[in-house]
Write a protein that holds these residues in place. Structure first.
Motif, PDB file in Angstrom:
ATOM      1  N   GLY A   1       1.930 -11.099   3.381  1.00 29.42           N
ATOM      2  CA  GLY A   1       3.046 -10.997   4.322  1.00 29.42           C
ATOM      3  C   GLY A   1       3.359 -12.264   5.094  1.00 29.42           C
ATOM      4  O   GLY A   1       3.984 -12.200   6.154  1.00 29.42           O
ATOM      5  N   LYS A   2       2.965 -13.408   4.574  1.00 30.67           N
ATOM      6  CA  LYS A   2       3.198 -14.677   5.285  1.00 30.67           C
ATOM      7  C   LYS A   2       4.686 -14.936   5.514  1.00 30.67           C
ATOM      8  O   LYS A   2       5.107 -15.250   6.627  1.00 30.67           O
ATOM      9  CB  LYS A   2       2.585 -15.849   4.505  1.00 30.67           C
ATOM     10  CG  LYS A   2       1.089 -15.765   4.310  1.00 30.67           C
ATOM     11  CD  LYS A   2       0.532 -16.953   3.544  1.00 30.67           C
ATOM     12  CE  LYS A   2       1.114 -17.140   2.169  1.00 30.67           C
ATOM     13  NZ  LYS A   2       0.801 -16.040   1.223  1.00 30.67           N
ATOM     14  N   THR A   3       5.467 -14.803   4.463  1.00 31.40           N
ATOM     15  CA  THR A   3       6.902 -15.092   4.559  1.00 31.40           C
ATOM     16  C   THR A   3       7.590 -14.133   5.517  1.00 31.40           C
ATOM     17  O   THR A   3       8.385 -14.552   6.366  1.00 31.40           O
ATOM     18  CB  THR A   3       7.554 -15.015   3.162  1.00 31.40           C
ATOM     19  OG1 THR A   3       6.884 -15.934   2.294  1.00 31.40           O
ATOM     20  CG2 THR A   3       9.031 -15.361   3.226  1.00 31.40           C
ATOM     21  N   SER A   4       7.276 -12.856   5.408  1.00 34.31           N
ATOM     22  CA  SER A   4       7.888 -11.853   6.294  1.00 34.31           C
ATOM     23  C   SER A   4       7.522 -12.114   7.753  1.00 34.31           C
ATOM     24  O   SER A   4       8.362 -12.002   8.648  1.00 34.31           O
ATOM     25  CB  SER A   4       7.432 -10.447   5.904  1.00 34.31           C
ATOM     26  OG  SER A   4       7.816 -10.149   4.589  1.00 34.31           O
ATOM     27  N   LEU A   5       6.267 -12.465   7.981  1.00 37.44           N
ATOM     28  CA  LEU A   5       5.815 -12.731   9.346  1.00 37.44           C
ATOM     29  C   LEU A   5       6.535 -13.942   9.930  1.00 37.44           C
ATOM     30  O   LEU A   5       7.027 -13.901  11.063  1.00 37.44           O
ATOM     31  CB  LEU A   5       4.302 -12.952   9.366  1.00 37.44           C
ATOM     32  CG  LEU A   5       3.698 -13.339  10.719  1.00 37.44           C
ATOM     33  CD1 LEU A   5       3.976 -12.271  11.774  1.00 37.44           C
ATOM     34  CD2 LEU A   5       2.199 -13.579  10.581  1.00 37.44           C
TER      35      LEU A   5
END
Length: 198
Positions: free
Chosen positions: A12-16
Motif C-alpha cells: 500500500g505504499k502508493t495509496s498511502l
C-alpha cells in the motif's frame, strides 16, 4: 529532507503516499513513475533498454514495459540486470530531489532501495518501511493483476528500519507515518517551518 518509503509490492505504499498528498499536502514522488518517464522515447531509459536488452523491447514511442516485464521475470539475473541498468538514473534523480528539498520535506516511494541498501541509504534522511499481512498483500496484487513473481522482487533488509503496519485503513496508516515523522523531526531538532507537519 528526503524520506524514503519502502516495502514489498502490495503493502500500500502508493495509496498511502497519495492519501498523504491529497489530505496533508505532502510532496510525494514515486521511483517507478520516474523510471516510466525515462522509458519514453528520447529519454535516457529508452536508450538504455534498447542498448542492454534489445530493440524488440521498445516501440516507436516508449519501452514496451509489459514485454520487458514478461522477459525479465523469467530469470532472476535479468531482474538484477534491469535494476543495475536503471540504478544510475534513479540515483541522479534522487540527488536532484535532495538538492531541491534541502529545506522542505518530501516522501519518495522507492521499494527497490531494500535490494540496494548501501547504494541508496545515504541519499535519504530517514527511511520508513510499510508492511501488511500476507493475505492483504496477495489480495492487492491480485486486484492489480501483478505478475506472480513481483511479490518476491524486494528482499527483506538485514537492518532495523522503523516500520508501520498497513492492515487497517489508509487514514490510520497515514497517522502512524505522520507520528513517526514527527518523532524523527523532533529527535533531529528540525525546527524549520517547511519541515513542520500540520
Amino acid at each position: 529532507m528526503l524520506i524514503a518509503i519502502v516495502g514489498k509490492p502490495g503493502v500500500g505504499k502508493t495509496s498511502l503516499l497519495q492519501y498523504l498528498k491529497d489530505n496533508y499536502h505532502f510532496s510525494v514522488f514515486y521511483a517507478d513513475s520516474f523510471i516510466h518517464e525515462q522509458y519514453q522515447k528520447n529519454n535516457p531509459g529508452y536508450q538504455l533498454i534498447m542498448d542492454h536488452f534489445g530493440k524488440e523491447f521498445v516501440n516507436q514511442t516508449e519501452v514496451d514495459r509489459k514485454k520487458l516485464a514478461n522477459y525479465v521475470f523469467s530469470d532472476d539475473k535479468l531482474i538484477e540486470k534491469l535494476s543495475l541498468v536503471t540504478k544510475p538514473l534513479l540515483i541522479a534523480w534522487i540527488k536532484s530531489l535532495k538538492t531541491q528539498f534541502q529545506k522542505k520535506l518530501a516522501l519518495i516511494e522507492i521499494a527497490v532501495m531494500l535490494n540496494y541498501w548501501n547504494e541508496y541509504r545515504s541519499l535519504f534522511d530517514y527511511v520508513i518501511k510499510l508492511e501488511r499481512d500476507d493475505q492483504l498483500v496477495n489480495l492487492a496484487l491480485q486486484q492489480r493483476n501483478s505478475h506472480k513473481k513481483v511479490k518476491d522482487l524486494i528482499k527483506e533488509p538485514n537492518c532495523k528500519i522503523d516500520t508501520i503496519f498497513n492492515n487497517d485503513s489508509i487514514a490510520t496508516a497515514a497517522l502512524k507515518l505522520i507520528k513517526l515523522l514527527e518523532t524523527f523531526l523532533e529527535r533531529n531538532k528540525c525546527r524549520c517551518d517547511c519541515c513542520h507537519i500540520q
